[in-house]
Write an enzyme that holds these catalytic residues in place. Structure first.
Site, PDB file in Angstrom:
ATOM      1  N   GLY A 193     -30.311   0.773  29.486  1.00  0.00           N
ATOM      2  CA  GLY A 193     -31.644   1.376  29.439  1.00  0.00           C
ATOM      3  C   GLY A 193     -32.753   0.405  29.822  1.00  0.00           C
ATOM      4  O   GLY A 193     -33.498   0.643  30.780  1.00  0.00           O
TER       5      GLY A 193
ATOM      6  N   ASN B  63     -30.482 -10.195  28.833  1.00  0.00           N
ATOM      7  CA  ASN B  63     -30.907  -8.915  28.257  1.00  0.00           C
ATOM      8  C   ASN B  63     -29.794  -8.215  27.475  1.00  0.00           C
ATOM      9  O   ASN B  63     -30.088  -7.414  26.583  1.00  0.00           O
ATOM     10  CB  ASN B  63     -31.411  -8.015  29.400  1.00  0.00           C
ATOM     11  CG  ASN B  63     -31.523  -6.565  28.995  1.00  0.00           C
ATOM     12  OD1 ASN B  63     -32.357  -6.215  28.151  1.00  0.00           O
ATOM     13  ND2 ASN B  63     -30.674  -5.714  29.561  1.00  0.00           N
TER      14      ASN B  63
ATOM     15  N   ILE C  10     -26.456  -5.864  21.503  1.00  0.00           N
ATOM     16  CA  ILE C  10     -25.916  -4.719  20.763  1.00  0.00           C
ATOM     17  C   ILE C  10     -26.524  -4.664  19.357  1.00  0.00           C
ATOM     18  O   ILE C  10     -27.077  -5.657  18.887  1.00  0.00           O
ATOM     19  CB  ILE C  10     -24.371  -4.787  20.626  1.00  0.00           C
ATOM     20  CG1 ILE C  10     -23.946  -6.060  19.857  1.00  0.00           C
ATOM     21  CG2 ILE C  10     -23.697  -4.717  21.984  1.00  0.00           C
ATOM     22  CD1 ILE C  10     -22.499  -6.035  19.377  1.00  0.00           C
ATOM     23  N   THR C  11     -26.393  -3.516  18.706  1.00  0.00           N
ATOM     24  CA  THR C  11     -26.727  -3.411  17.278  1.00  0.00           C
ATOM     25  C   THR C  11     -25.488  -2.921  16.518  1.00  0.00           C
ATOM     26  O   THR C  11     -24.650  -2.195  17.074  1.00  0.00           O
ATOM     27  CB  THR C  11     -27.856  -2.382  17.015  1.00  0.00           C
ATOM     28  OG1 THR C  11     -27.486  -1.128  17.594  1.00  0.00           O
ATOM     29  CG2 THR C  11     -29.187  -2.845  17.567  1.00  0.00           C
TER      30      THR C  11
ATOM     31  N   ASP D 207     -26.048  -1.766  12.883  1.00  0.00           N
ATOM     32  CA  ASP D 207     -26.957  -1.722  11.735  1.00  0.00           C
ATOM     33  C   ASP D 207     -26.255  -1.312  10.442  1.00  0.00           C
ATOM     34  O   ASP D 207     -25.298  -0.527  10.448  1.00  0.00           O
ATOM     35  CB  ASP D 207     -28.085  -0.711  12.008  1.00  0.00           C
ATOM     36  CG  ASP D 207     -29.043  -1.163  13.109  1.00  0.00           C
ATOM     37  OD1 ASP D 207     -28.887  -2.291  13.605  1.00  0.00           O
ATOM     38  OD2 ASP D 207     -29.955  -0.388  13.445  1.00  0.00           O
TER      39      ASP D 207
ATOM     40  N   GLN E  97     -36.062  -6.414   9.726  1.00  0.00           N
ATOM     41  CA  GLN E  97     -35.939  -4.952   9.676  1.00  0.00           C
ATOM     42  C   GLN E  97     -34.854  -4.566   8.677  1.00  0.00           C
ATOM     43  O   GLN E  97     -33.733  -5.111   8.758  1.00  0.00           O
ATOM     44  CB  GLN E  97     -35.607  -4.397  11.061  1.00  0.00           C
ATOM     45  CG  GLN E  97     -35.250  -2.919  11.094  1.00  0.00           C
ATOM     46  CD  GLN E  97     -36.379  -2.016  10.598  1.00  0.00           C
ATOM     47  OE1 GLN E  97     -37.569  -2.270  10.850  1.00  0.00           O
ATOM     48  NE2 GLN E  97     -36.031  -0.975   9.864  1.00  0.00           N
TER      49      GLN E  97
ATOM     50  N   GLN F 215     -30.932  -4.666   9.375  1.00  0.00           N
ATOM     51  CA  GLN F 215     -30.638  -5.475  10.570  1.00  0.00           C
ATOM     52  C   GLN F 215     -30.581  -6.981  10.278  1.00  0.00           C
ATOM     53  O   GLN F 215     -31.073  -7.789  11.077  1.00  0.00           O
ATOM     54  CB  GLN F 215     -31.679  -5.211  11.655  1.00  0.00           C
ATOM     55  CG  GLN F 215     -31.533  -3.842  12.311  1.00  0.00           C
ATOM     56  CD  GLN F 215     -32.205  -3.801  13.666  1.00  0.00           C
ATOM     57  OE1 GLN F 215     -33.390  -4.105  13.790  1.00  0.00           O
ATOM     58  NE2 GLN F 215     -31.465  -3.412  14.699  1.00  0.00           N
TER      59      GLN F 215
ATOM     60  N   TYR G 219     -28.829  -8.530  13.324  1.00  0.00           N
ATOM     61  CA  TYR G 219     -29.607  -8.438  14.574  1.00  0.00           C
ATOM     62  C   TYR G 219     -30.879  -9.289  14.489  1.00  0.00           C
ATOM     63  O   TYR G 219     -31.211 -10.023  15.420  1.00  0.00           O
ATOM     64  CB  TYR G 219     -29.948  -6.970  14.794  1.00  0.00           C
ATOM     65  CG  TYR G 219     -30.623  -6.612  16.099  1.00  0.00           C
ATOM     66  CD1 TYR G 219     -29.882  -6.411  17.265  1.00  0.00           C
ATOM     67  CD2 TYR G 219     -32.000  -6.406  16.149  1.00  0.00           C
ATOM     68  CE1 TYR G 219     -30.509  -6.034  18.442  1.00  0.00           C
ATOM     69  CE2 TYR G 219     -32.630  -6.034  17.325  1.00  0.00           C
ATOM     70  CZ  TYR G 219     -31.879  -5.844  18.472  1.00  0.00           C
ATOM     71  OH  TYR G 219     -32.505  -5.462  19.636  1.00  0.00           O
TER      72      TYR G 219
HETATM   73  N1  CAA Z   1     -37.219  -0.115   3.256  1.00  0.00           N
HETATM   74  C1  CAA Z   1     -36.741   0.034   1.994  1.00  0.00           C
HETATM   75  N2  CAA Z   1     -35.758   0.873   1.676  1.00  0.00           N
HETATM   76  C2  CAA Z   1     -35.237   1.607   2.655  1.00  0.00           C
HETATM   77  C3  CAA Z   1     -35.688   1.501   3.990  1.00  0.00           C
HETATM   78  C4  CAA Z   1     -36.733   0.607   4.267  1.00  0.00           C
HETATM   79  N3  CAA Z   1     -37.217   0.445   5.504  1.00  0.00           N
HETATM   80  N4  CAA Z   1     -34.976   2.339   4.757  1.00  0.00           N
HETATM   81  C5  CAA Z   1     -34.080   2.941   3.938  1.00  0.00           C
HETATM   82  N5  CAA Z   1     -34.262   2.516   2.663  1.00  0.00           N
HETATM   83  C6  CAA Z   1     -33.549   2.938   1.495  1.00  0.00           C
HETATM   84  C7  CAA Z   1     -33.572   4.450   1.307  1.00  0.00           C
HETATM   85  O1  CAA Z   1     -34.751   4.809   0.661  1.00  0.00           O
HETATM   86  C8  CAA Z   1     -32.317   4.684   0.480  1.00  0.00           C
HETATM   87  O2  CAA Z   1     -32.601   4.328  -0.846  1.00  0.00           O
HETATM   88  P1  CAA Z   1     -31.878   5.091  -2.068  1.00  0.00           P
HETATM   89  O3  CAA Z   1     -30.412   4.873  -1.888  1.00  0.00           O
HETATM   90  O4  CAA Z   1     -32.440   4.423  -3.274  1.00  0.00           O
HETATM   91  O5  CAA Z   1     -32.303   6.514  -1.928  1.00  0.00           O
HETATM   92  C9  CAA Z   1     -31.357   3.649   1.021  1.00  0.00           C
HETATM   93  O6  CAA Z   1     -32.147   2.642   1.661  1.00  0.00           O
HETATM   94  C10 CAA Z   1     -30.447   4.241   2.079  1.00  0.00           C
HETATM   95  O7  CAA Z   1     -29.430   3.337   2.233  1.00  0.00           O
HETATM   96  P2  CAA Z   1     -28.078   3.707   2.973  1.00  0.00           P
HETATM   97  O8  CAA Z   1     -27.368   2.430   3.287  1.00  0.00           O
HETATM   98  O9  CAA Z   1     -27.377   4.762   2.257  1.00  0.00           O
HETATM   99  O10 CAA Z   1     -28.662   4.330   4.301  1.00  0.00           O
HETATM  100  P3  CAA Z   1     -27.913   4.649   5.567  1.00  0.00           P
HETATM  101  O11 CAA Z   1     -26.564   4.041   5.598  1.00  0.00           O
HETATM  102  O12 CAA Z   1     -28.004   6.111   5.772  1.00  0.00           O
HETATM  103  O13 CAA Z   1     -28.824   3.942   6.677  1.00  0.00           O
HETATM  104  C11 CAA Z   1     -29.579   2.208   8.063  1.00  0.00           C
HETATM  105  C12 CAA Z   1     -29.052   2.532   6.693  1.00  0.00           C
HETATM  106  C13 CAA Z   1     -28.498   2.501   9.107  1.00  0.00           C
HETATM  107  C14 CAA Z   1     -29.888   0.744   8.121  1.00  0.00           C
HETATM  108  C15 CAA Z   1     -30.813   3.053   8.329  1.00  0.00           C
HETATM  109  O14 CAA Z   1     -31.757   2.781   7.310  1.00  0.00           O
HETATM  110  C16 CAA Z   1     -31.456   2.782   9.669  1.00  0.00           C
HETATM  111  O15 CAA Z   1     -30.986   3.217  10.689  1.00  0.00           O
HETATM  112  N6  CAA Z   1     -32.567   2.042   9.688  1.00  0.00           N
HETATM  113  C17 CAA Z   1     -33.281   1.700  10.913  1.00  0.00           C
HETATM  114  C18 CAA Z   1     -32.731   0.409  11.457  1.00  0.00           C
HETATM  115  C19 CAA Z   1     -33.476   0.076  12.710  1.00  0.00           C
HETATM  116  O16 CAA Z   1     -34.688   0.131  12.804  1.00  0.00           O
HETATM  117  N7  CAA Z   1     -32.732  -0.322  13.747  1.00  0.00           N
HETATM  118  C20 CAA Z   1     -33.306  -0.617  15.013  1.00  0.00           C
HETATM  119  C21 CAA Z   1     -32.347  -0.233  16.103  1.00  0.00           C
HETATM  120  S1  CAA Z   1     -33.092  -0.317  17.702  1.00  0.00           S
HETATM  121  C22 CAA Z   1     -33.214  -1.923  17.993  1.00  0.00           C
HETATM  122  O17 CAA Z   1     -32.705  -2.750  17.299  1.00  0.00           O
HETATM  123  C23 CAA Z   1     -34.026  -2.306  19.187  1.00  0.00           C
HETATM  124  C24 CAA Z   1     -35.098  -3.219  18.820  1.00  0.00           C
HETATM  125  O18 CAA Z   1     -35.006  -4.396  19.143  1.00  0.00           O
HETATM  126  C25 CAA Z   1     -36.294  -2.709  18.113  1.00  0.00           C
END
Ligand code: CAA
Length: 249
Positions: free
Chosen positions: A14, A91, A94-95, A97, A150, A153, A156
């Site tokens: 991408g 460039n 991978i992630t 997460d 993050q 992450q 990452y």
């Molecule tokens: N801060 C604090 N708590 C958080 C939170 C945050 N930002 N996000 C989620 N939580 C909490 C929820 O409230 C939930 O709490 P409870 O269990 O008390 O209800 C808990 O975390 C959920 O945990 P799980 O492990 O069960 O959640 P999950 O497995 O469904 O998802 C995750 C975990 C995969 C990390 C998901 O939160 C996610 O996808 N987060 C985004 C990660 C992200 O931004 N990745 C970027 C990818 S793109 C990239 O990397 C390119 C780049 O350079 C920008």
């Protein structure tokens, strides 16, 4: 001036596609490094797509986690172009997460190997050639999530923050040789990597971006082309944020 040769790792992805096109727009001879799980047909199809859009971009296979494969990739670039790499865009990345409390060693290791060890493998192969020529550009793609961390992450963010340490150290070593080394730190950009995040979380993230939207791959491509320009020779060791204001440092 002869046409400079640019290699973009992860070039068929991408961000990579937009970076390749921006560099081609600016007159560079571009080669897209690809892994695609060894799917050479997919890379060839990508190349055909680019051709249809008026872009003549070569492709070179290379697994950035493997030193021998990287050496083979560089050999292919030299064979295709008859020259050596002037501009390297690291460039490929991978992630894997997940919260740290649940993270496996494999999730950690895969991300560190693909995102950080790859800097060593690829850059080590081209840096001496740049120094010998007295001109070069190394551009390392990091992330806003290296700058701010993050949730989900740890792997990452650690790898991508490591990239900028690498950038600053290498920049000092080659500054007097006409070679610049910079980091570009994209924010959330409309790519498959971001599309993998659950929609609800994407919406939350987007709501926190001052510009009010995710970025486009072309906006990262332009930054890479800018840093590659001959007139950008006084910019080195910098971390260029392209994140819509998500993190201001
Ligand atoms: N801060 C604090 N708590 C958080 C939170 C945050 N930002 N996000 C989620 N939580 C909490 C929820 O409230 C939930 O709490 P409870 O269990 O008390 O209800 C808990 O975390 C959920 O945990 P799980 O492990 O069960 O959640 P999950 O497995 O469904 O998802 C995750 C975990 C995969 C990390 C998901 O939160 C996610 O996808 N987060 C985004 C990660 C992200 O931004 N990745 C970027 C990818 S793109 C990239 O990397 C390119 C780049 O350079 C920008």
């Amino acid at each position: 001036m002869s046409q400079k040769i640019a290699l973009v790792t992860g070039g068929t992805g991408g961000l990579g596609t937009a970076i390749c096109r921006s560099l081609a727009d600016d007159g560079f001879r571009v080669v897209a490094g690809y892994n695609s799980g060894g799917n050479h047909d997919k890379a060839k199809a990508w190349q055909e797509e680019q051709k249809k859009d008026g872009y003549d971009i070569d492709v070179a296979y290379g697994d950035v986690t493997n030193a021998e494969s990287c050496a083979q990739c560089i050999a292919t670039v030299e064979e295709l172009t008859g020259g050596t790499v002037d501009i390297l865009i690291n460039n490929a990345g991978i992630t894997r997460d997940g919260q740290f409390k649940k993270m496996s060693w494999e999730q950690w290791d895969e991300v560190l190997t693909a995102n950080l060890d790859s800097m060593f493998h690829m850059t080590r192969l081209v840096i001496n050639g740049m120094v010998d020529k007295g001109w070069g550009r190394v551009i390392n793609i990091s992330s806003v999530n290296a700058q701010k961390g993050q949730f989900g992450q740890c792997n990452y963010s650690a790898a991508k923050a490591g990239i900028h340490g690498f950038t600053k150290a290498l920049a000092q070593e080659v500054a007097r040789k006409g070679v610049t080394v910079n980091t570009v730190s994209p924010g959330y950009i409309k790519t498959a990597m971001v599309a993998k995040i659950a929609q609800e979380i994407q919406d939350q993230i987007c709501a926190g971006i001052p510009v009010g939207r995710f970025g486009t791959p072309e906006e990262i491509g332009r930054m890479c082309a800018f840093l590659s320009d001959n007139q950008s020779g006084y910019i080195t060791g910098a971390d260029m944020s392209v994140n819509g204001g998500l993190h201001m440092s």
